[in-house]
Design a protein around this motif. Structure first.
Motif, PDB file in Angstrom:
ATOM      1  N   PRO A  79       0.827  -1.209   0.000  1.00 38.83           N
ATOM      2  CA  PRO A  79       0.000   0.000   0.000  1.00 38.83           C
ATOM      3  C   PRO A  79       0.855   1.250   0.000  1.00 38.83           C
ATOM      4  CG  PRO A  79      -0.514  -1.414   1.884  1.00 38.83           C
ATOM      5  CD  PRO A  79       0.581  -2.060   1.157  1.00 38.83           C
ATOM      6  N   TYR A  80       0.212   2.310  -0.372  1.00 41.10           N
ATOM      7  CA  TYR A  80       0.862   3.608  -0.507  1.00 41.10           C
ATOM      8  C   TYR A  80       1.566   4.030   0.785  1.00 41.10           C
ATOM      9  CZ  TYR A  80       0.948   8.637  -1.468  1.00 41.10           C
ATOM     10  OH  TYR A  80       1.324   9.917  -1.654  1.00 41.10           O
ATOM     11  N   ARG A  81       2.798   4.453   0.675  1.00 40.25           N
ATOM     12  CA  ARG A  81       3.591   4.947   1.811  1.00 40.25           C
ATOM     13  C   ARG A  81       3.526   4.028   3.028  1.00 40.25           C
ATOM     14  NH1 ARG A  81       5.654  10.048   1.623  1.00 40.25           N
ATOM     15  NH2 ARG A  81       7.051   9.067   3.072  1.00 40.25           N
ATOM     16  N   HIS A  82       3.644   2.716   2.780  1.00 37.22           N
ATOM     17  CA  HIS A  82       3.519   1.773   3.885  1.00 37.22           C
ATOM     18  C   HIS A  82       4.594   1.974   4.935  1.00 37.22           C
ATOM     19  CE1 HIS A  82       6.954  -0.501   2.389  1.00 37.22           C
ATOM     20  NE2 HIS A  82       6.558  -0.029   1.246  1.00 37.22           N
ATOM     21  N   GLU A  83       5.705   2.624   4.573  1.00 34.49           N
ATOM     22  CA  GLU A  83       6.795   2.743   5.555  1.00 34.49           C
ATOM     23  C   GLU A  83       6.425   3.663   6.714  1.00 34.49           C
ATOM     24  OE1 GLU A  83       6.914   4.014   2.578  1.00 34.49           O
ATOM     25  OE2 GLU A  83       7.532   6.106   2.753  1.00 34.49           O
ATOM     26  N   ILE A  84       5.491   4.610   6.450  1.00 29.61           N
ATOM     27  CA  ILE A  84       5.068   5.487   7.547  1.00 29.61           C
ATOM     28  C   ILE A  84       4.392   4.645   8.627  1.00 29.61           C
ATOM     29  CG2 ILE A  84       3.520   7.385   8.222  1.00 29.61           C
ATOM     30  CD1 ILE A  84       3.817   8.568   5.520  1.00 29.61           C
ATOM     31  N   LEU A  85       3.702   3.589   8.172  1.00 32.23           N
ATOM     32  CA  LEU A  85       2.879   2.815   9.095  1.00 32.23           C
ATOM     33  C   LEU A  85       3.640   1.750   9.844  1.00 32.23           C
ATOM     34  CD1 LEU A  85       0.142   2.524   6.519  1.00 32.23           C
ATOM     35  CD2 LEU A  85       0.009   3.816   8.625  1.00 32.23           C
ATOM     36  N   LYS A  86       4.894   1.594   9.474  1.00 32.76           N
ATOM     37  CA  LYS A  86       5.689   0.513  10.052  1.00 32.76           C
ATOM     38  C   LYS A  86       5.601   0.509  11.574  1.00 32.76           C
ATOM     39  CE  LYS A  86      10.031   0.772   9.848  1.00 32.76           C
ATOM     40  NZ  LYS A  86      11.351   1.133   9.359  1.00 32.76           N
ATOM     41  N   SER A  87       5.640   1.701  12.147  1.00 36.17           N
ATOM     42  CA  SER A  87       5.731   1.735  13.607  1.00 36.17           C
ATOM     43  C   SER A  87       4.385   2.005  14.278  1.00 36.17           C
ATOM     44  CB  SER A  87       6.737   2.792  14.033  1.00 36.17           C
ATOM     45  OG  SER A  87       6.463   4.000  13.376  1.00 36.17           O
ATOM     46  N   ILE A  88       3.307   1.992  13.495  1.00 39.09           N
ATOM     47  CA  ILE A  88       1.995   2.159  14.129  1.00 39.09           C
ATOM     48  C   ILE A  88       1.514   0.818  14.653  1.00 39.09           C
ATOM     49  CG2 ILE A  88      -0.397   2.854  13.818  1.00 39.09           C
ATOM     50  CD1 ILE A  88       0.358   4.695  11.739  1.00 39.09           C
ATOM     51  N   ILE A 114      -2.645  -2.043  13.775  1.00 38.86           N
ATOM     52  CA  ILE A 114      -3.411  -2.071  12.539  1.00 38.86           C
ATOM     53  C   ILE A 114      -3.267  -3.448  11.918  1.00 38.86           C
ATOM     54  CG2 ILE A 114      -3.384   0.385  12.051  1.00 38.86           C
ATOM     55  CD1 ILE A 114      -1.133  -0.015  10.184  1.00 38.86           C
ATOM     56  N   ARG A 135      -2.134  -5.787   9.676  1.00 38.78           N
ATOM     57  CA  ARG A 135      -1.107  -5.712   8.640  1.00 38.78           C
ATOM     58  C   ARG A 135      -1.494  -6.629   7.485  1.00 38.78           C
ATOM     59  NH1 ARG A 135       2.536  -2.540  10.959  1.00 38.78           N
ATOM     60  NH2 ARG A 135       1.718  -2.802  13.049  1.00 38.78           N
ATOM     61  N   GLN A 136      -1.605  -6.041   6.306  1.00 41.61           N
ATOM     62  CA  GLN A 136      -1.967  -6.861   5.157  1.00 41.61           C
ATOM     63  C   GLN A 136      -0.730  -7.137   4.335  1.00 41.61           C
ATOM     64  OE1 GLN A 136      -5.009  -5.102   2.826  1.00 41.61           O
ATOM     65  NE2 GLN A 136      -6.649  -5.952   4.079  1.00 41.61           N
ATOM     66  N   SER A 142      -3.827  -9.329  -7.183  1.00 41.63           N
ATOM     67  CA  SER A 142      -4.793  -8.325  -7.639  1.00 41.63           C
ATOM     68  C   SER A 142      -4.120  -6.961  -7.527  1.00 41.63           C
ATOM     69  CB  SER A 142      -6.058  -8.364  -6.799  1.00 41.63           C
ATOM     70  OG  SER A 142      -5.796  -7.928  -5.497  1.00 41.63           O
ATOM     71  N   ASP A 167      -2.997  -3.448  -9.761  1.00 36.03           N
ATOM     72  CA  ASP A 167      -2.996  -2.783 -11.066  1.00 36.03           C
ATOM     73  C   ASP A 167      -1.940  -1.693 -11.102  1.00 36.03           C
ATOM     74  OD1 ASP A 167      -5.381  -0.170 -11.148  1.00 36.03           O
ATOM     75  OD2 ASP A 167      -4.618  -1.190  -9.373  1.00 36.03           O
TER      76      ASP A 167
END
Lengths: 387, 157
Positions: free
Chosen positions: B62-71, B74, B76-77, B83, B85
């Motif tokens: 997903p978009y900018r997943h690195e920001i979420l690394k430390s949240i 959530i 995690r998918q 699928s 595109d």
């Protein structure tokens, strides 16, 4: 019911519940919470009493992990990457929610120490709903990025504010008659002590880090270090959350190849969180739910107002774009795990009002989680970043 | 007798530049069984980054997943590769500079084998680029090179 059987049920039914609720786009945490209410003592009563009594312990473990993981945000690299707008807006919207909610509750004639901690819980937001929408609609752009940065950081500020508030509240509760200096002094000790403890543990950890070589060793040492820090903090009467967060900050900034510690913890933490959330639901006292109408409603709206005012000030300082000023707030509505964890701690610390606060937070969490995603989507749509 | 990196490294290494496009990069390795560690060098062959298969996988995340690394907390998918595109022009638009890891571990040609093996285990990696004293790329060293050196020492090959 015994503890083991309850744990087994919580994990298995919890997994099934998330799969079912995913179909109607509810985040996992909401599923756990609702499950907890259903199998809790007021309805099906499938949770062992001993396990319910251990809720405080489990929430301490879960929040120690969360606080430690959040420390990872506090590196120079991350701050540089996230930028000025995210920093200011996240700090100010957290402070805004804290002050405004605390202030509003004073009007309800609650004791001041309760108002402070209640307000502090309002700082937390929840990224899960946001992430679901972003993935689903493939949102991208400056607004999306800023919003992601803000929700990434505001829980960390929230945890700091909450820890300071708890320290203050405890001091107020104990020393309200002995004067303000005693109050300030005793809360400062709690905070500075946590900082020193984390520094000392980090220093020793750094010395032995190069000897930790296998993945099993990595997991064992990081669990050991976190439990040790949390336990020492409790023993010495220091802030447990701050100690764990500072430990994360020390690890990310001084230990070489530190990401392996955070990653190995992340690979095992989810079952603990799941148990923690189901227990949160089970702790919800349904009879109290009916009595918190006014407090809950005030909290529900004033929290949003506080966050909005903070966002506006943050945007003014950093001259952020008009989309961020107008619509960012819509992404900050959801509230979930962190707030529940904080509320469970309050329930433990201040039993006389804790039940009421916990129930109010749990009830508003369900409401925020139901309506939050709708607002997040509207925000992203208005900012023109949905595809 | 201590064995050094310079004794066993693979010097015959394909490297790329920052401006190499995703398309060129992938074509370069389409005939291999696996995607190797690819060192990224500047004009003077200084090592500036590395591309691993996991960096290619980031495109699917997903978009900018690195920001979420430390949240925390959530769901995690995993990257959903099937699928997915992507616009065909991205093959030309994405370059190695977007993909490469700018923080990476390189070993020195003068390091001992014990040292390399230790940092492999500590960091849970099995291959590193090798540089000389001027940070110029000289090759790569992988767990396989170390295993081969052991085999040679014991007379198996």
């Amino acid at each position: 019911m015994n503890i083991l059987l309850s744990l087994g049920l919580i994990l298995i039914i919890g997994l099934i519940a998330t799969k079912i609720l995913k179909k109607i786009k509810l985040p996992a945490i909401t599923a756990y919470l609702l499950l907890g209410i259903f199998i809790g003592p007021f309805l099906l009563n499938l949770i062992a009493d001993d396990l319910l009594k251990a809720s405080g312990l489990i929430s301490n473990v879960a929040l120690s992990f969360i606080a430690f993981g959040m420390g990872q945000n506090f590196s120079k690299d991350t701050f540089k990457r996230l930028g000025k707008v995210v920093l200011w807006v996240s700090i100010l919207e957290a402070i805004g929610a804290w002050l405004l909610v605390s202030f509003a509750l004073l009007f309800l004639k609650l004791p001041i120490y309760i108002c402070i901690v209640f307000g502090a819980i309002a700082t937390a937001s929840a990224p899960a709903a946001l992430m679901m929408i972003i993935r689903q609609y493939r949102a991208k752009g400056e607004f999306t990025e800023t919003l992601m940065g803000v929700v990434a950081l505001d829980d960390a500020w929230g945890l700091i504010i909450f820890s300071v508030s708890i320290a203050l509240a405890r001091a107020l509760y104990l020393h309200i008659d002995t004067g303000i200096i005693r109050v300030v002094f005793s809360s400062l000790i709690e905070i500075i002590g946590a900082f020193l403890l984390a520094g000392a543990v980090g220093f020793v950890f750094n010395k032995i880090a190069s000897r930790v070589q296998t993945q099993v060793d990595t997991l064992v040492i990081i669990l050991g270090v976190i439990f040790f820090t949390a336990g020492m903090a409790k023993l010495l009467g220091l802030s447990l959350l701050l100690a764990c967060m500072f430990l994360g900050i020390v690890v990310v900034n001084i230990i070489e190849s530190n990401s392996r510690y955070f990653e190995s913890l992340r690979s095992v933490d989810w079952p603990i969180y799941q148990i923690f959330f189901v227990l949160s639901g089970a702790n919800l006292e349904l009879p109290i739910l009916l009595k918190i109408g006014l407090i809950g409603t005030i909290y529900l709206f004033v929290r949003v107002a506080g966050k909005y005012i903070g966002t506006l000030i943050g945007c003014m300082i950093t001259k952020a774009g008009s989309f961020i000023r107008k619509y960012l707030i819509l992404g900050l509505l959801p509230q979930a795990g962190i707030a529940l964890g904080m509320a469970l701690i309050v329930k433990d610390e201040f039993p006389d009002y804790g039940n009421m606060i916990f129930t109010a937070i749990a009830a508003t969490t369900v409401i925020y989680e139901l309506v939050g995603p709708v607002f997040v989507r509207i925000g992203l749509e208005r900012a023109g970043e949905l595809t | 007798m201590a064995v050094f990196v310079k004794d066993i490294l693979s010097r015959n290494v394909i490297s790329v530049h920052r401006a190499t496009t995703l398309k060129q990069l992938v074509q370069m390795f389409s005939k291999f069984h696996t995607f190797p560690l690819v060192p990224v060098v500047d004009e003077q062959t200084h090592l500036v980054g590395t591309v691993l298969f996991e960096n290619i996988l980031d495109i699917f995340k997903p978009y900018r997943h690195e920001i979420l690394k430390s949240i925390p907390l959530i769901d995690r998918q995993e990257a959903d590769i099937l699928s997915f595109d992507i616009d065909p022009t991205m093959g030309e638009l994405l370059v190695v500079d977007d993909l490469m890891a700018k923080k990476f571990i390189a070993v020195k040609i003068t390091d001992t084998l014990e040292h390399v093996y230790e940092i492999m285990r500590v960091n849970n990696k099995d291959v590193f680029p090798v540089v000389d004293d001027h940070n110029q790329l000289v090759g790569i060293i992988g767990l396989f090179d170390i295993v081969m050196s052991m085999f040679k020492e014991k007379g198996i090959v």
